[in-house]
Write a protein that holds these residues in place. Sequence first.
Motif, PDB file in Angstrom:
ATOM      1  N   ALA A   1       1.051  -0.952  -0.084  1.00 34.52           N
ATOM      2  CA  ALA A   1       0.000   0.408   0.513  1.00 34.52           C
ATOM      3  C   ALA A   1       0.929   1.400  -0.036  1.00 34.52           C
ATOM      4  CB  ALA A   1      -0.914  -0.143   1.487  1.00 34.52           C
TER       5      ALA A   1
ATOM      6  N   VAL B   1       0.438   5.949  -0.040  1.00 33.05           N
ATOM      7  CA  VAL B   1      -0.253   7.060   0.591  1.00 33.05           C
ATOM      8  C   VAL B   1       0.625   8.269  -0.178  1.00 33.05           C
ATOM      9  CG1 VAL B   1      -0.927   8.563   2.499  1.00 33.05           C
ATOM     10  CG2 VAL B   1      -1.158   6.115   2.656  1.00 33.05           C
TER      11      VAL B   1
ATOM     12  N   CYS C   1      -1.505  -2.890   3.581  1.00 31.15           N
ATOM     13  CA  CYS C   1      -3.262  -2.540   2.933  1.00 31.15           C
ATOM     14  C   CYS C   1      -3.880  -3.495   3.775  1.00 31.15           C
ATOM     15  CB  CYS C   1      -3.446  -3.659   1.477  1.00 31.15           C
ATOM     16  SG  CYS C   1      -5.066  -3.962   1.094  1.00 31.15           S
TER      17      CYS C   1
ATOM     18  N   LYS D   1      -8.071   2.501  -4.423  1.00 34.73           N
ATOM     19  CA  LYS D   1      -7.397   2.897  -4.993  1.00 34.73           C
ATOM     20  C   LYS D   1      -8.471   3.846  -4.773  1.00 34.73           C
ATOM     21  CE  LYS D   1      -4.785   0.396  -8.765  1.00 34.73           C
ATOM     22  NZ  LYS D   1      -4.327   0.369  -9.694  1.00 34.73           N
TER      23      LYS D   1
ATOM     24  N   ASN E   1      -9.373   8.586  -3.216  1.00 34.84           N
ATOM     25  CA  ASN E   1      -8.537  10.174  -2.570  1.00 34.84           C
ATOM     26  C   ASN E   1      -9.445  10.762  -2.088  1.00 34.84           C
ATOM     27  OD1 ASN E   1      -9.943  11.836  -4.588  1.00 34.84           O
ATOM     28  ND2 ASN E   1      -9.143  10.541  -6.573  1.00 34.84           N
TER      29      ASN E   1
ATOM     30  N   LEU F   1      -7.405   5.269   7.908  1.00 32.60           N
ATOM     31  CA  LEU F   1      -5.509   5.209   7.846  1.00 32.60           C
ATOM     32  C   LEU F   1      -5.573   5.169   9.003  1.00 32.60           C
ATOM     33  CD1 LEU F   1      -6.018   7.700   5.786  1.00 32.60           C
ATOM     34  CD2 LEU F   1      -3.458   7.659   5.878  1.00 32.60           C
TER      35      LEU F   1
ATOM     36  N   CYS G   1      -5.289  14.326  -0.988  1.00 31.23           N
ATOM     37  CA  CYS G   1      -4.663  12.417  -0.444  1.00 31.23           C
ATOM     38  C   CYS G   1      -4.672  11.737  -1.701  1.00 31.23           C
ATOM     39  CB  CYS G   1      -4.048  12.182   0.899  1.00 31.23           C
ATOM     40  SG  CYS G   1      -3.382  10.765   0.858  1.00 31.23           S
TER      41      CYS G   1
ATOM     42  N   ILE H   1      -4.478   7.216  -2.385  1.00 31.29           N
ATOM     43  CA  ILE H   1      -4.264   5.912  -1.908  1.00 31.29           C
ATOM     44  C   ILE H   1      -4.060   4.430  -2.978  1.00 31.29           C
ATOM     45  CG2 ILE H   1      -5.037   4.040   0.074  1.00 31.29           C
ATOM     46  CD1 ILE H   1      -5.817   6.308   2.688  1.00 31.29           C
TER      47      ILE H   1
ATOM     48  N   ALA I   1      -0.630   5.813  -6.527  1.00 36.78           N
ATOM     49  CA  ALA I   1      -1.265   6.090  -5.504  1.00 36.78           C
ATOM     50  C   ALA I   1      -1.014   7.590  -6.398  1.00 36.78           C
ATOM     51  CB  ALA I   1      -0.624   6.105  -4.027  1.00 36.78           C
TER      52      ALA I   1
END
Length: 347
Positions: A4, A6, A18, A23, A25, A79, A119, A121, A132
């Motif tokens: 995974a 970030v 993970c 996927k 954001n 997270l 962000c 992911i 990411a």
Amino acid sequence: MTDAYVALEGERVVEARCRSPGKTNGELVFTTAYTGYEESLTDPSYEEQLLTFSYPLIGNYGVREERFESDRVQPNGALAREFTDDVAEWLESEDAPAVDHLDTRDIVTEIRDNGAMKCGIAAGPDVTEEDALEQLRECKHMSDHTDIGAQVSVAEPEVHNADGDGKTVALVDCGAKGSIISSLVERDAVVHVLPYDADADDVAAVDPDLLFISNGPGDPENFEAAGEVVDTYVGDVPIAGICLGQQVVANALGGETEKMEFGHRGVNQPVRDLRTDRVVMTTQNHGYTVAEPGENLEVTQVNVNDDTPEGLENEDLGIITRQYHPEANPGPNDSLDFFDDVLALAE
């Protein structure tokens, strides 16, 4: 093995593990709550955000549906330093990407220093850093989610406690937590939950004793219909608001709102009442605040840490709003009397 990534605004990429693949954001924010992860993860105010838990272990008392604030996980992703298997399996069942085994202290510090940020992911087998970063590049600012209310509001009107003997409440659902409705129903109110884009005629059909604007995600300026309803009924029907609801009411009455650097999210936010000098601990989840209340609203409560308005009132117009969440869930329960106060307005 890293499975995974970030990607933070500025394109710094952090490796992680993970726990729920996918996927996604969103705006990266954090909560300081030690408990209440079920309530936080189902709070509609986290829509289009990625929620970081500052407390290191999330899931140590399982997952129970009766604690949920809505019918689904609301953040785009989550997270933590470590998620238990119970929480990870729940998030996966909800198709909500989640990662752990990363330094959340570092993440929280970056948000505190640089503000809430975009962000991306990517989590799961065969994902790459570029996956990411691609999510990061596709991420929008919160204010650009102009119709975010449609994602969290009821599509059609609902009635709760239809046979109640208490006051009739028209609750404009901009992303209401379930415990707000429960708090009103516990006081025998008949609660008509209206869509976020309800107009004055929709409210008139309810013939309410009280107009209530709920919490919700995003920029209050994107909830124009709710503001128009407030403008129509101010002075004729008592008005209450929580969180986004306070911001919508302020905007409708000539005030101004603004985006905060990183917002208030957690269950340990101190609020001082300017009239009694009493300090209570509160639950909060907001990234916008009232910058100027305007001439029609008095600031009655402030945040002890930064002096932002936490309570607005106008006794003559019958208006009471709160920036924090008096219904708590998770606690503390210091401010539950807010619901008694707003229902008393309708007497």
